[in-house]
Design an enzyme around this catalytic site. Structure first.
Site, PDB file in Angstrom:
ATOM      1  N   HIS A 180      63.727  57.611  55.575  1.00 20.13           N
ATOM      2  CA  HIS A 180      63.351  59.392  55.598  1.00 20.13           C
ATOM      3  C   HIS A 180      64.749  59.891  55.550  1.00 20.13           C
ATOM      4  O   HIS A 180      65.402  60.805  54.737  1.00 20.13           O
ATOM      5  CB  HIS A 180      62.583  60.089  56.621  1.00 20.13           C
ATOM      6  CG  HIS A 180      61.133  59.637  56.194  1.00 20.13           C
ATOM      7  ND1 HIS A 180      60.282  58.866  57.296  1.00 20.13           N
ATOM      8  CD2 HIS A 180      59.938  59.812  55.431  1.00 20.13           C
ATOM      9  CE1 HIS A 180      59.232  58.676  56.841  1.00 20.13           C
ATOM     10  NE2 HIS A 180      59.077  59.498  55.699  1.00 20.13           N
ATOM     11  N   GLU A 191      61.539  54.611  46.594  1.00 22.76           N
ATOM     12  CA  GLU A 191      61.118  53.716  45.833  1.00 22.76           C
ATOM     13  C   GLU A 191      60.191  52.679  46.625  1.00 22.76           C
ATOM     14  O   GLU A 191      59.584  51.825  45.887  1.00 22.76           O
ATOM     15  CB  GLU A 191      62.140  52.961  45.053  1.00 22.76           C
ATOM     16  CG  GLU A 191      62.986  53.562  44.026  1.00 22.76           C
ATOM     17  CD  GLU A 191      63.894  52.874  43.390  1.00 22.76           C
ATOM     18  OE1 GLU A 191      64.222  51.808  43.727  1.00 22.76           O
ATOM     19  OE2 GLU A 191      64.211  53.211  42.032  1.00 22.76           O
TER      20      GLU A 191
END
Ligand code: PAF
Length: 288
Positions: free
Chosen positions: A45, A160
Site C-alpha cells: 500500500h 497488480e
C-alpha cells in the site's frame, strides 16, 4: 534518494468534512490522486501511496473495510483493523504534498442500504476469484464506484496483486464513463518473494517463509511457459501443492491477460498471466 518530508496529513470520517477540504485544495491545474484501501497497510500500500504522491499535488487514501465484497462472514470479522497503526504508517512515508485520509463509517459510504449492485463486467467477474468468491466483484465494483464519486480523483492507484480486480475496475470506469485514470502498480514482494498482503500478518513466521512457494511456482510457470504444453504446466503446479502439507491450492490458471479467459492455446500476439489462489489454514493468499 531525497528524503520526503511530511507537510500535512488530515483525517476525515464524514463526507461533509472531506468535501470542503477537497474543494479548497483542488484547482483546475492540480491533480488529485486516490489510493483506496481496506487498511492493515503494508509496504505494498505504501508504495501505491508514494507513487500517488509523486504524481499528484494532493492524495486521498481511503481506509474502509467494505462489507459487501466479503462472501465469508468469518473473513470479514477477522479482517485486521487498526486505524491508529495505519495512520502512523502513512505519516512515516512523509509527503511533499497534502495527504488526506478518508476513514468513513458504513453509513457515510452506503447510506442506510448496505447492498451491492449487480454489475455485468462482460465475464471478467466470472473467472477465478469470481468462481470462488461469488458476489465479491459486485461488492468491489459497488464500493469503488461510490468511493470514486465521493473523492472525485483524477487518478486512482491499484496494485497488480489483485490483477482481476484491476481489470474489473478498468472495465467499471469504461462502463460508467467515470473521468478518472486507473494507474496499475506492480506487485510488492517480501524478500522471500511472497506477495505483500494484509493477510500475511496472520501467518506464523514458518508459514510466511513457506508461503514463498506460491511465488516459486509462478516463477517456474514463467520459465516453462515457452516450451511446455499448458496441461503439463498445470499438472506440474498441482503436483507441487499436492505433496505440500501446509499449503492447499485452490486454483491455478493461465489466462489471457485482457479477457481473463483460461488459455487453451497460446496465440503469439496475446499476453498471458498465471494466477494462484491457495490457503494456509484459513488464510487465503493470491498471487500472479
Ligand atoms: O483492494 C482492496 O483493498 C479493495 O478491494 C478495495 C479496492 C479498496 C475496495 O474495497
Amino acid at each position: 534518494m531525497q528524503p520526503i518530508i511530511v507537510k500535512s496529513m488530515k483525517v476525515f470520517t464524514t463526507n461533509q468534512s472531506l468535501h470542503p477540504c477537497l474543494a479548497s485544495l483542488k484547482t483546475p491545474a492540480s491533480s488529485l490522486g486516490f489510493v483506496p484501501t481496506m487498511g492493515a497497510l503494508h509496504q505494498g500500500h505504501l508504495s501505491l501511496i508514494k507513487r500517488a504522491i509523486k504524481e499528484n499535488e494532493t492524495v486521498v487514501v481511503s481506509i474502509f473495510v467494505n462489507p459487501t465484497q466479503f462472501n465469508n462472514a468469518g473473513d470479514l470479522e477477522t479482517y485486521p483493523r487498526d486505524l491508529k497503526q495505519d495512520l502512523k504508517k502513512i505519516e512515516s512515508i512523509g509527503s511533499l504534498g497534502e495527504i488526506i485520509v478518508y476513514a468513513p463509517s458504513e453509513a457515510a459510504v452506503y447510506g442506510n442500504s448496505v447492498t451491492k449492485e449487480a454489475f455485468d463486467f462482460g465475464g471478467l467477474e466470472l473467472q477465478m476469484e469470481g468462481k470462488f468468491r461469488p458476489g465479491h466483484f459486485q461488492g468491489v465494483g459497488t464500493v469503488v464506484q461510490k468511493l470514486l464519486d465521493i473523492v472525485g480523483p483524477n487518478q486512482a492507484y491499484f496494485g497488480e496483486k489483485d490483477f482481476q480486480q484491476l481489470q474489473i475496475i478498468k472495465k467499471l470506469v469504461k462502463m460508467t464513463k467515470a473521468n478518472v485514470k486507473i494507474v496499475a502498480c506492480s506487485i510488492e514482494r517480501e524478500p522471500s518473494g511472497l506477495a505483500m498482503s494484509s493477510r500475511n500478518i496472520r501467518l506464523t513466521t514458518g508459514e510466511r517463509s513457506h508461503a514463498s512457494k506460491i511465488y516459486e511456482a509462478l516463477k517456474m510457470t514463467k520459465d516453462k511457459f515457452s516450451d511446455t504444453p499448458l496441461d503439463e504446466i498445470t499438472q506440474w503446479v498441482a503436483d507441487q501443492f499436492e505433496k505440500d502439507a501446509i499449503i492447499n491450492l485452490e486454483y491455478f490458471e493461465i489466462s489471457e491477460q485482457l479477457t481473463l479467459q483460461p488459455a487453451n492455446k497460446i496465440e503469439p500476439q496475446k499476453k498471458y498471466r498465471a494466477f494462484i489462489s491457495a490457503y494456509i489454514r484459513n488464510i487465503r493468499l493470491i498471487d500472479n
